[in-house]
Structures are given as C-alpha cells and as structure tokens.
Design an enzyme around this catalytic site. Structure first.
Site, short mmCIF file in Angstrom:
data_model
loop_
_atom_site.label_atom_id
_atom_site.label_comp_id
_atom_site.label_asym_id
_atom_site.label_seq_id
_atom_site.Cartn_x
_atom_site.Cartn_y
_atom_site.Cartn_z
N GLY A 196 40.83 32.21 -15.91
CA GLY A 196 40.36 32.71 -14.62
C GLY A 196 38.87 33.01 -14.61
N ALA A 197 38.43 33.79 -15.57
CA ALA A 197 37.03 34.17 -15.61
C ALA A 197 36.75 34.86 -16.94
CB ALA A 197 36.69 35.13 -14.47
N GLU A 238 34.30 37.92 -18.99
CA GLU A 238 33.53 39.16 -18.78
C GLU A 238 32.26 39.26 -19.62
OE1 GLU A 238 36.60 38.97 -20.30
OE2 GLU A 238 36.73 40.34 -22.00
N GLU A 248 37.06 41.51 -14.15
CA GLU A 248 35.93 41.21 -15.05
C GLU A 248 34.91 42.35 -15.01
OE1 GLU A 248 36.72 38.91 -16.95
OE2 GLU A 248 38.25 38.02 -15.66
N GLU A 260 42.81 43.96 -22.53
CA GLU A 260 43.43 43.24 -21.41
C GLU A 260 44.48 44.07 -20.68
OE1 GLU A 260 41.99 40.94 -20.16
OE2 GLU A 260 40.79 40.05 -21.77
#
Ligand code: TRP
Ligand code: ZN
Length: 878
Positions: free
Chosen positions: A267-268, A270, A304, A326
């Site tokens: 997804g992305a 950080e 994020e 997470e």
C-alpha cells in the site's frame, strides 16, 4: 542439480549487533541503467554485544563492488570476501570508517526491492531487508544511524531529487547534472531510508503543530495527476491534528513529503519524512475514484503518518517484532477512521475483513502467531495476522486498561522508548507499568496462533431472577502448536430486557447494581460461569459488544433473539452481527435444501429497517449486505462452491423480489443531488442506494435494470458508475460488452481506472470468466510488471470469483499457478501474494484438494524458485 533449500531464521537466535553504525554518508550518481553508490560508514564495536570474532559481516545483494577501503586504505583481496548475500571483512579494528562503492541497475529491478524504476521515476523500497540491495550495510532494524545523502542526476530528466530529512545543499554541475544533499537529523534503521528522483509536480500545503511549528506538507505526483491530490492532503492534515489530540504526538521535521508511484508491491511505505505510496492510495477525483478508494486513501495516509511515532521514532528490534509497529499503527489508523467517520461502520468493516482474511489464515497451513517464531522470507509475514490481529491485541489491552489508563500507558511507551529499537514485550510492559495490571496471561495472545472459540450457554432462572452465562474457551491446534493454553479474553456484554432496554449487568454478590449498559467480563479460565442478578425477566444477551476480542462465538440464541437484537441493540456491531448470523444461517440452510423457505419475520425485519428513514444509511447498508461466498465457505465443514453460489444468488433474488417496493423507494429517494462529497452521510446514502439497486437487478426487475442503465450513462461519480457497471457486466450479453467498451474508451490514460476495468471482468461468475481473463493477459494494457494491474486481473479472479477459480476441472488453479510461475522471476513478493487463495486448499472436497495439491507440487518442482514462493507453497503442503 543442487538447489539450496531456503533456511528459516528463528526468534530465539536473536543476538545484538556486534557493530553499530553512527553515521552514514551516501552519494548516488543516479542513472536507471547504472547507478553508482558511494557510502562512508562510521562503525564501532557495540559495547552491549558479547565479544565475537574480529570479522565483520555486512549484508549486500545484487551489488557490484568497485571500491572498498577502511580508514582510507584500499583493502587487498585477501582482507575480505564477497558472496551473493554479503561481504565479510576480516579482522577489522574496533572503530573505523568504511568506504564502499557499488553499482546497481534500477531499470532491471523488476522485483521493486531497493532502488528501482517506476515509469520515468527512480524510487526506493527498503523495508524489510532491501537496503542491502543499495549498499553494503548492517541491514537490521536495531542499527540506528544518522544519514546524509547526496543525489546527483541529469537535471532535465530528474529535476526533483528527494531523500529523508531536510535539504541542506544544492548545486548545478557543469555536465547538465545537478545535486541535492539531504540530512536526516533522526537516527533511523536502514529500512526507513528512501530516495526519489524524477519529473514530479509539487502540491504544497502547510500544517501548524500544537506547539506552533510550521510543517510544509509536500505531495509529489506526476504532472498529469495534479488534480487528484487534494483528498490525500486533507486526510494528512486531519491525521496530524488527530494524533496530537488523541495520542499527544506531534510531527518532528520541517518537511513531510509524500510521493505517489505507479509500481509498488504494497500500500505505502513510512520512510522517515518521505513516504512513498502506491498511487492507488493517493490519487482521487470524484469521477475517477470510488467511495471505497477515498476511504482507503484516508486510512493509509493516516497509517503511514502514524508510523512516524509508532515505527520510526520507536522502531522494532528485529522483524519478529513487526506487529509492534504494524499492529499498533493499524489500531491507531482504525481509531482515527472511527473518530472522523462512523465508529460502528468502521468496526463492522474491520471485523468483516478480519473474519474473512485473518480467521482463514489462522485456520490454515500458514497460521502463525502475531509474533512469529520463525520465517524463511519476512516479506511473507506482512499478513492479516501481524497487522489486523495485532491491532486487535492492542485494542484488547486498551479495553482492559480503560481509555485514561491506556493513554497513560502509551505516553509511557513514547517517553520510555523514544529513539530505541524495542520488542513487543517492551510495549506490554508499559501497559502493565502504567496500569499496575498483570498481563502475563494476556501475553499468550502474541505467542499462540489460531482463533479462540467461545462456547456460550445462557440459562434464566425465574425463581431467583438470575441469568447464568456459561463460557468455555478453546483454541484449536495450529501447525507446530498442538496444545493451547487458556487466554485472557475481554468479553463485553450487555443484557436487554423484553422492552429492548438495557438492564444493569449486575454480578451476583455485588452489593449494588451498576448503571445499565455494557460491562467488560474477563475470561481467564478454560470454563467460567457468570451469574447476573436482579432480572425479573429473561434477558437477551448482547455478546461480544464492539467485537471486544478476535474470537469466534458459538452461542445458543434463537433466530427470534437475533431479530430482537437486530431491532434493539444499542451496540451497532452486535446489531449488524445479529443480522449477519441470520443471513448466514439462511444461506447455509438454502445450500442444504434449495426449497428452504425465507422466514416471514426475517423479511419483515428487513422491510421494517428499510422503511426507517431515521436509521444510519451506512449501517443499514452493512446490515443488508450478505456475507461473502468466501466467508460463508469457511463456515462449512467442506466448502460447497456451487451450492453456496446458488444459495447466495437465490437469497439476493428473493430479497429483491420480496422487498421490491421498499428497495425501489430507497433507490428513488437516495438519488445523487448536487456535486459529489466524501462525507459519512453521503457515502452511506450511495452505499444503500447501490445495494438496493443490486438486489433489484439480481431479481431481474425491469425497473431496476432501467435504473442501472441510466445510472451507468449519467452518473458523475465513480462510485455510482462502478456499481452500475458491475451489475451490467454480471448480467452479461451485448449490453455488458457495450458498457465495457465505452468505459474503456472513456478512461484510457487513467491507469487506476483501467485497473477497475480489468477487475470488473474478472470478478463475476460468468461461464466465460476464465477465458476472458486469459484473453486480457494479452491485452496491450496488461503488464506483469505493474502489481496493481496484476492484482486487478489475476488477484481479483482468484480471490473473488469463487465459482470460476474453483472450477471442477482445475482450470482456474492451473491458470493461477501458470501466472505465479511466470511472475516469480519478475516479482517474487507479488507472486507469493497471489498464492494466498491456495492456503484454503484443504477446506474443499477431495477432487479439488487433489487438483490444488498437484498445482502446489508443480510449483515446488520448478528450479530456481524464489524463497517467497517456496515458503508459501511448501508450508501450504506441509
Ligand atoms: N510498512 C509498510 C506499511 O505497513 C508496509 C510495506 C510497504 C512493505 N512496502 C513494503 C512491507 C514492502 C514489505 C515490503 O505501511
Ligand atoms: Zn504499516
């Protein structure tokens, strides 16, 4: 031929690093074909590590070493050794500066790990263990260093050069190149390093923190996407404010940069001060993105951002602790979405996802604890268990502590561990220290895999006005964990009187009744009894309110009790859950007997709900949504693929016919007026309207179909367009083809919309679905190099299209494995993700099991398989 079997690594083997790296200086000469990376590392022996030998190991993969020096002296070939996994330096001093130069090839990096090319951009993905594909390093999260990074590239091709922290120098070079130097003041693990280079357009905003510092928010997108960034920036500002208010967390750098890229495995990411996003989770315009897309963007932007404290400022000691960052960050993003939207609806969606994906994971051959004990490839452990069950464990601790104490406990965690790489144990200890509670039994949740089951029996005694709940807990065996110990489970319950009002949940022996409402019971024993008193009539228990623990509940409530809860429970989750159970039982009864009648009181309850104009639209839509075929399959001893599909359809069709008047009224009264807004109320209206439309169309209702055609032609927002297109495609025939064609023509040039065009064709149980998917693999817009495209077509087919994927002739399985084997050399992370549906293989009939086993064995027979795919396939078969 010799083939190395990938070896697992174990938590129990953790050792602190023998060396530490205080400072890192990196210099990149960026070129897609050949990038030069120079690094200077200040290394010193770790005083906290037991003395080892004098050699130093550095991780490094896919690197061409061109220079190697210690304290300015070039090493002779006898002083080091290079192998495919890294570099050994023999007999190094206790403190020294290491210089290396390596060459890497971003344009050939199809795995999207390390430095790679996405379209015309260069970008990085270093989590989990990919920094070692950029330079030789101690690539482990417990080595925290300060980075200074100089990027040099052709100015015309790469006008924007970004890395973590603040820009401290810029220069134009004589050869058409330019350079920018970045300095990150915060020590960080290598997995948070990032760089981006390319022709990017900047959308800028600002945020003033609670303490009055101004932060520049910079969103970088490819120039043609400039008009799709507003929603993401708004979400970011909301998340920043929320984290200040709810967790007391402020942002710490002068810049917060987000870059959207088209090629991304997850997804992305950080990265400190420089998030890199799959563009699917950034870009949105009402006509290109659905409500679900807007929603996903808001929560991933927040996720994020929240990592800046839970992940970056406080990071993980090792990858077994992945859920430390997470699970906690998912919990935080869930709470954020609940606060800015509807708490009940958010909870329902999260529970639905958990039950569908995490429960299946916990019941399958790859079941693992939230803190795994071993892994072969860490990329395979970014799972629903680590993320979503991990978030549930944080949520249970917050429930056990209560909101005020939980906030003290997180404050303590941030104060005690800022700047450190820590363990899940450190987190739990903060929960204990702030509350004075003993969580030793609770810790088992992190160690034991499997979904606990609660067996709950209620008994009312009219003579003593007492109601007794008997609760037994049991966790089924999982791979390598045959015996389970009882868990500490928070069980939130309410008791409803015959008038639907809340009774006090008054435990026998207590002098006074508490105020009416929810009460948190704590289960610690294999079997426990709770006696409630002061009840002049049999109550209906509202069990597991708010889904207070990630468990399966088997209760003895009747259908009448569930209808009662559906109508009266104040707990939105329980109201929804009662409806879901009714749907589920009815569909399973229809699988067993196609002529099973649809009960009148069930219909009446939904008719009533549809007529209640005051009810929350979104919640109503959730209640009326039938459980998915995938989820229902997991509820059967042996999954009956066709039977479930038929029963599901049959019930949709019956509801469409029997509730036609009410559904049409909903459709008409919820038409879109005015411009699109993304706000809970408007989203709920669209959800309910489109759900009503789907029931009508499944029922073959002519006016429903007419509405659907009109909606497809005239809707201005993608939510309504996709709802109508899906229904048309499901119906098939010329109309479907025409709709698909016009959609395609309208949206060529918008890859994220074209992804929807691919997935809508893969999704439905049409007889030609597999043929169509196979043909689409050869479509000029299909590419195995773009993970979003692959997931849209192949992933959607295998995950959503139960009937066609599980075709009795095995054609769906063969297709998926052909794709996995083709993708494995290109992108192993993606290939392994696609194998997920095979984890359920033992849940099917003998014929399908044999077919799936054959396909899994075919995978393992392939030479040169990646460790990612090897791990999933071999564990699935074990
Ligand atoms: N840390 C990321 C997140 O949860 C996940 C992630 C992004 C990731 N890219 C990855 C994990 C690549 C493994 C590999 O927000
Ligand atoms: Zn995350």
């Amino acid at each position: 031929m010799y083939r190395e079997t990938p070896q697992p690594i174990h938590l129990k083997d953790y050792r602190p690093p023998e060396f530490l790296i205080d400072r890192v200086e990196l210099r990149f000469e960026l070129d897609p074909e050949c990038t030069h990376v120079e690094s200077r590392l200040d290394l010193r022996r770790n005083p906290a590590a037991p003395p080892g030998g004098g050699d130093l190991w550095l991780d490094g993969e896919e690197l061409r070493l061109t220079h190697l020096a210690i304290d300015g002296r070039v090493l002779a070939s006898t002083e080091y050794r290079v192998d495919p996994r890294g570099l050994t330096l023999y007999q190094v001093p206790d403190r020294f500066t290491l210089e290396t130069q390596v060459e890497i090839e971003p344009s050939l990096n199809t795995a999207l790990k390390g430095l790679y090319q996405s379209g015309d951009l260069l970008c990085t993905q270093c989590e989990a263990e990919n920094f070692r594909r950029i330079t030789y390093f101690l690539d482990r999260p417990d080595v925290l260093a300060r980075y200074t990074t100089t990027l040099i590239a052709d100015q015309a091709r790469f006008p924007v050069l970004l890395s973590n922290g603040n820009p401290i120098a810029r220069a134009e070079l004589t050869d058409g190149r330019h350079s920018v130097t970045w300095e990150d003041p915060f020590p960080k693990p290598s997995y948070l390093f990032a760089l981006v280079a390319g022709d990017l357009s900047l959308i800028e905003d600002r945020f003033v923190t609670a303490s009055g510092r101004e932060v520049r928010l910079q969103l970088f997108v490819e120039p043609h996407n400039r008009d799709k960034g507003e929603h993401a920036l708004n979400a970011l500002k909301k998340a920043m404010r929320w984290d200040e208010e709810r967790f007391g967390r402020e942002y710490d750098l002068d810049f917060y940069m987000i870059v959207a890229v088209s090629h991304f495995n997850m997804g992305a990411m950080e990265n400190k001060g420089l998030n890199i996003f799959n563009d699917k989770f950034v870009l949105a315009r009402p006509d290109t993105a659905t409500d679900a897309d807007f929603d996903g963007i808001e929560s991933i932007i927040a996720h994020e951002y929240f990592h800046n404290w839970t992940g970056n400022r406080i990071t993980c000691r090792d990858w077994f602790q992945l859920s430390l960052k997470e699970g906690l960050t998912v919990y935080r993003d869930q709470e954020f979405s609940s606060d800015v939207g509807s708490r009940a609806v958010k909870r329902i969606r999260d529970v639905r996802a958990l039950r569908t994906h995490q429960f299946a994971e916990d019941a399958g051959p790859l079941a693992h604890p939230v803190r795994p004990e071993s892994y072969i490839e860490i990329d395979n452990f970014y799972t629903a268990t680590v993320y979503d069950k991990g978030a549930e464990l944080v949520r249970m601790q917050s429930a056990l502590l209560g909101p005020t104490t939980f906030r003290h406990a997180t404050d303590l965690y941030f104060a005690r561990h800022d700047g450190q790489a820590v363990t899940i144990e450190d987190f739990v200890r903060c929960m204990e220290d702030a509350s004075g509670r003993d969580l030793s039994q609770f810790r088992r949740w992190y160690e034991q895999a499997g979904t606990p089951e609660l067996f709950i029996r209620g008994h009312y005694d009219a003579a003593t006005w007492t109601y007794t709940l008997n609760v037994r807990q049991e966790t089924p065996p999982t791979p390598n964990q045959p015996i389970k110990r009882p868990l500490h489970i928070p069980l939130a319950i309410g008791l409803l009187g015959p008038d639907g009002r809340e009774s006090p949940v008054w435990l026998a022996g207590e002098p006074e009744p508490p105020a009416p409402g929810t009460r948190l019971l704590e289960l610690t024993e294999p079997e426990q009894q709770f006696v409630f008193t002061g009840l002049s009539e049999r109550p209906v228990p509202s069990i597991l309110r708010g889904f207070s623990a990630p468990v399966r509940v088997h209760d003895d409530l009747s259908d009448a009790d569930r209808l009662f809860l559906m109508a009266h429970d104040r707990d939105g989750f329980c109201r929804w859950d009662a409806a879901q159970t009714l749907h589920e039982r009815l569909i399973l009864a229809l699988v067993a007997d196609e002529t099973h009648p649809i009960p009148e009181d069930y219909l009446a309850a939904f008719r009533h709900a549809l007529g209640d104009t005051t009810a929350d639209r979104a919640l109503l839509a959730e209640m009326l949504t039938l459980p998915s075929e995938t989820y229902l399959g997991d509820r059967m001893a042996v999954i009956d693929v066709e039977g479930l599909h038929r029963a599901h359809r049959h019930l949709m069709c019956e509801l469409g016919c029997r509730l036609r008047t009410e559904l049409l009224a909903i459709y008409d009264s919820h038409a879109e007026t005015g411009p699109y807004v993304f706000a809970p109320e408007a989203v709920g209206r669209r959800a309910l309207k489109n759900l009503a439309l789907s029931y009508l169309v499944y029922a073959g209702d002519e006016s429903g179909l007419a509405c659907c055609r009109a909606q497809f032609e005239t809707a201005h927002n993608m939510t309504d367009v996709m709802a109508a297109l899906g229904l048309l495609v499901d119906q098939g025939g010329d109309e479907a083809e025409a709709a698909l064609q016009s959609f395609y023509r309208r949206w060529t040039g918008e890859p994220l919309v074209i992804d929807k065009w691919f997935s809508v064709q893969a999704k439905f149980a049409r007889p030609d679905a597999l043929e169509r998917v196979k043909a689409l693999i050869h479509h000029p817009d299909y590419s195995p190099h773009n993970p979003n495209r692959v997931r849209a077509l192949v992933g959607t087919f295998a995950k959503t299209n139960q009937v066609c994927f599980h075709a009795v002739d095995g054609s769906g399985y063969r297709f998926l494995v052909d794709q996995v084997l083709e993708l494995d050399p290109i992108n192993p992370v993606l290939a392994a993700q696609l194998l997920k549906p095979f984890e359920r293989w033992r849940r099917f009939d003998a014929g399908r099991q044999a077919l799936m086993r054959t396909e899994l064995e075919r995978i393992l027979g392939r030479e040169g398989l990646s460790s990612d795919v090897f791990e999933v396939a071999s564990k699935a078969l074990a």
